[in-house]
Structures are given as structure tokens and as C-alpha cells.
Design an enzyme around this catalytic site. Structure first.
Site, short mmCIF file in Angstrom:
data_model
loop_
_atom_site.label_atom_id
_atom_site.label_comp_id
_atom_site.label_asym_id
_atom_site.label_seq_id
_atom_site.Cartn_x
_atom_site.Cartn_y
_atom_site.Cartn_z
N ASP A 133 0.85 -1.20 0.00
CA ASP A 133 0.00 0.00 0.00
C ASP A 133 0.88 1.25 0.00
OD1 ASP A 133 -2.75 1.30 2.06
OD2 ASP A 133 -2.25 1.50 -0.07
N LYS A 135 2.09 4.66 -0.88
CA LYS A 135 1.51 5.90 -1.45
C LYS A 135 1.91 7.04 -0.53
CE LYS A 135 -2.81 4.90 0.94
NZ LYS A 135 -4.22 4.60 0.88
N ASN A 138 1.06 7.17 3.13
CA ASN A 138 1.67 6.19 4.06
C ASN A 138 3.14 6.46 4.26
OD1 ASN A 138 -0.62 4.83 4.61
ND2 ASN A 138 -0.33 3.27 3.03
#
Ligand SMILES: O=C(Nc1ccc2c(c1)CCNCC2)c1ccc(-c2cn[nH]c2)cc1OCc1ccccc1
Length: 343
Positions: A133, A135, A138
Site C-alpha cells: 500500500d 503511497k 503512508n
């Protein structure tokens, strides 16, 4: 009603809420023994529902990740209703906001940030962890705008993460690899490299390579894999982006290869932690042990054995980590002079 923070009393001073994630609240706090700032992520078990396994997954994963560009977990507490995760303090906030404030980053700044992210991801892949995840939301920044990777809730751990094929489609669509959104079985490390390509594109341009309000059209664009190359992009950056944004994962580079790409090596390759961080982890830092043992009034060897049982529900472990970070930041001399005054 027990005060939800009673379990932290005497160990941490709780300050204001600094952020709310999906099902988490993040509060600023102070680690009393060292005076160091920390962030405490508070999760309500009931509200988590069937997301509870994701949190457990993140905690288990963070236990064996120790890297300067991964947000360090210091300690975890669990009460009957709450889970508390004591994390490294990242006062620079989200990388997402950092890019938006600047429209886009210069190539020099973009390279510095990207190399730190890539070194953290390379370290994870070496440890058999794929993030899944990646991105800007994050990725947090500390007070010196150094990268801190967070949110391993969707990650997959496996010994052979380079080969094992994953099914669960997850993560954010705009950063998802073509093979992932096609619902095919995919290799996690290759999907992470695609997301790194989308991330670097966003850093250098200030917008996404594949974007559309309509999810179906967005998926089409990703599968076609054609994106705009704005005139401000250098040849080197266009080249490294092409290496990552290969729609066929067979032709995509690995993160290791990325770090050796000429574009990444350009400029003064500042000290990138390419060494395996765990060596420093296995060798317990004697300065910290001596200082702690003196202050706690135990023998260094006893303290060492207590710390070697690396289970995160121990306050000493958080103390050890925070003093180690302080030493890394302030250097040995300053560190040796700082006593921890326990009254
Ligand atoms: O220390 C953290 N955040 C944080 C601390 C101080 C400040 C800011 C932010 C920016 C807002 N202005 C005040 C300064 C911090 C540390 C760890 C985690 C974390 C680790 N795994 N999961 C979450 C989350 C954190 O935050 C979330 C956040 C809060 C406000 C915006 C941006 C991000």
C-alpha cells in the site's frame, strides 16, 4: 469506566490528538523516563471489527523491522477495549502534504526522498515483507524531512515473498500495478516496485501518471500503461520511471536494481543505510545499556537479558530504543553526558 489511558500512567504523558486515520487516533505523547516525544496510535477493538487482524499483522510485522526510514514501533499495550501502539514521532506529517505545499519537488529533493523510500522497501523485501500500500499518505516525515514508512496493515509476510503469488487485491487503485487490478496472481515485490514508480512520478510532477474519477477508466489507463512525460523531467528520471512502470512485471526492475540505477546514484549519494540494519540490532549498544542499567539500578547483563526477550510489552525496550535513537541523533559524546534522572 476505567480511564482509557490508565495503562500508560507513569510511563507516558499523553498530549493532544494529532491525527485520525481510518480506525485509529494518533496522540502526541512523552516517554517519561527519557523525555523523548512519541506518537501513540490508539485503536478501539470494537470499532476495528474484522479489521483487527490487520492491526495484529502490522504489530507482528513491525516487531522485526528496524530501519531508519521505517516508523519505529517502541511498545504495544492492550486493554480489554483498546490497543495502544507507541510509535516514532514524525512531526513532518505526511509526504502527501509536503508535495502539495510545493506543487512538485525538485529532482534533487525528489531523489533524496525516493532513495530513502526505496532503501526502506528494499530492506522490507530482504526481510520477506511486501508493503502493498505504498503511497504518499503512508509516508511520513520527521523533523529533518527524513522519510518514515508507515501502515503495514496490508502487508504480506512470507519467507519467499519474491516467489510466492498473492491474490488479495488491496491498496489504493491509482498506485496499484496492472497485474494486481486484473485480479491475476501477482508477486508482491513486483507490485511494490510499480507503486514506487507511481510514487516517484507524483514526487517529481505533483500529479499522478494514471488518474480518472471513473474507476473503470482508471483501470484501463493503468493496463495500457501510457503516461505523460512533462518537459521538466530529465532523461535520467524518465528512464528510471520507465523501468518501474513496466506493465509486464517480468520486465520490471527489483528495488535492489533501482538503488543502483544511475539516476539514484547521481549527486552526492548521502549515507544511505544499505547495510543490513539488523546487525546493529543484534549487537546491543553498550553505551545505552550502561546508562540505563546505572539509572535503573540493575546489572548491565541482567538488563541485556531482559531486553533480549524482544517482546514489545516492556517499557525497558521502548526506553532502550529511544535512547538508541537519541544517541544516533546526538552522537556519542553528547549522549554519554546525558544522564536520565530518575527520581
Ligand atoms: O508523529 C506523528 N504525527 C505527527 C506528529 C506531530 C506533528 C504532525 C504529525 C503534523 C501535524 N502538525 C503537528 C506536528 C505520527 C507518528 C506515527 C504515525 C503512525 C505510525 N503508524 N501509523 C500511524 C502517525 C503519526 O501522525 C499521523 C499524522 C497526523 C497529522 C498529520 C499527518 C499524519
Amino acid at each position: 469506566k476505567e480511564n482509557e489511558f490508565s495503562v500508560l500512567e507513569g510511563f507516558y504523558l499523553i498530549h493532544e490528538t494529532i491525527g485520525r486515520g481510518g480506525f485509529a487516533k494518533v496522540k502526541k505523547a512523552t516517554h517519561i523516563l527519557t523525555g523523548e516525544r512519541v506518537a501513540i496510535k490508539i485503536l478501539d477493538k470494537a470499532a476495528l471489527g474484522d479489521d483487527l487482524p490487520r492491526v495484529k499483522q502490522e504489530i507482528e510485522t513491525l516487531k522485526f523491522l528496524n530501519h531508519p526510514h521505517i516508523c519505529q514501533m517502541y511498545q504495544t499495550f492492550e486493554t480489554e477495549r483498546k490497543i495502544f501502539i507507541v510509535m516514532e514521532y514524525c512531526q513532518g506529517g505526511e509526504l502527501f502534504d509536503y508535495i502539495v505545499q510545493r506543487d512538485r519537488l525538485t529532482e534533487v529533493e525528489g531523489r533524496r526522498i525516493f532513495r530513502q523510500i526505496a532503501s526502506a522497501v528494499a530492506y522490507c523485501h530482504k526481510k520477506g515483507v511486501v508493503h502493498r500500500d505504498l503511497k504518499p499518505e503512508n509516508i511520513l516525515l520527521d523533523s529533518e524531512n527524513n522519510v518514515k514508512l508507515i501502515d503495514f496493515g496490508l502487508c504480506a509476510n512470507s519467507t519467499n515473498c519474491h516467489k510466492v503469488e498473492l491474490e488479495t487485491c488491496c491498496g489504493s487503485p491509482a498506485y496499484a500495478a496492472p497485474e494486481l487490478i486484473k485480479g491475476e496472481r501477482y508477486i508482491g515485490t513486483q507490485a511494490d516496485v510499480w507503486s514506487l514508480g507511481v510514487l516517484l512520478y507524483a514526487l517529481l510532477n505533483g500529479f499522478l501518471p494514471f488518474d480518472d474519477a471513473n474507476l473503470g477508466i482508471l483501470y484501463k489507463k493503468i493496463q495500457i500503461g501510457k503516461y505523460e512525460e512533462p518537459r521538466w523531467l530529465s532523461e535520467g528520471s524518465k528512464n528510471i520511471l520507465r523501468c518501474m512502470l513496466q506493465i509486464d512485471p517480468k520486465y520490471r526492475v527489483s528495488v535492489e536494481q533501482l538503488l543502483n540505477h544511475t539516476w539514484c546514484q547521481e549527486g552526492n549519494p548521502d549515507t544511505l543505510p544499505l547495510i543490513d540494519m539488523d546487525d546493529s540490532m543484534n549487537v546491543v549498544d553498550n553505551d545505552v545499556i550502561r546508562l540505563m542499567a546505572a539509572n535503573i539500578g540493575v546489572l548491565p547483563d541482567l538488563l541485556k537479558s531482559r531486553l533480549s526477550l524482544v517482546n514489545y510489552d516492556k517499557y525497558e525496550l521502548a526506553t532502550y530504543f529511544l535512547l538508541l535513537r537519541r544517541k544516533q541523533k546526538t552522537g556519542v559524546q553528547l549522549f554519554r553526558r546525558c544522564g536520565i534522572n530518575i527520581d
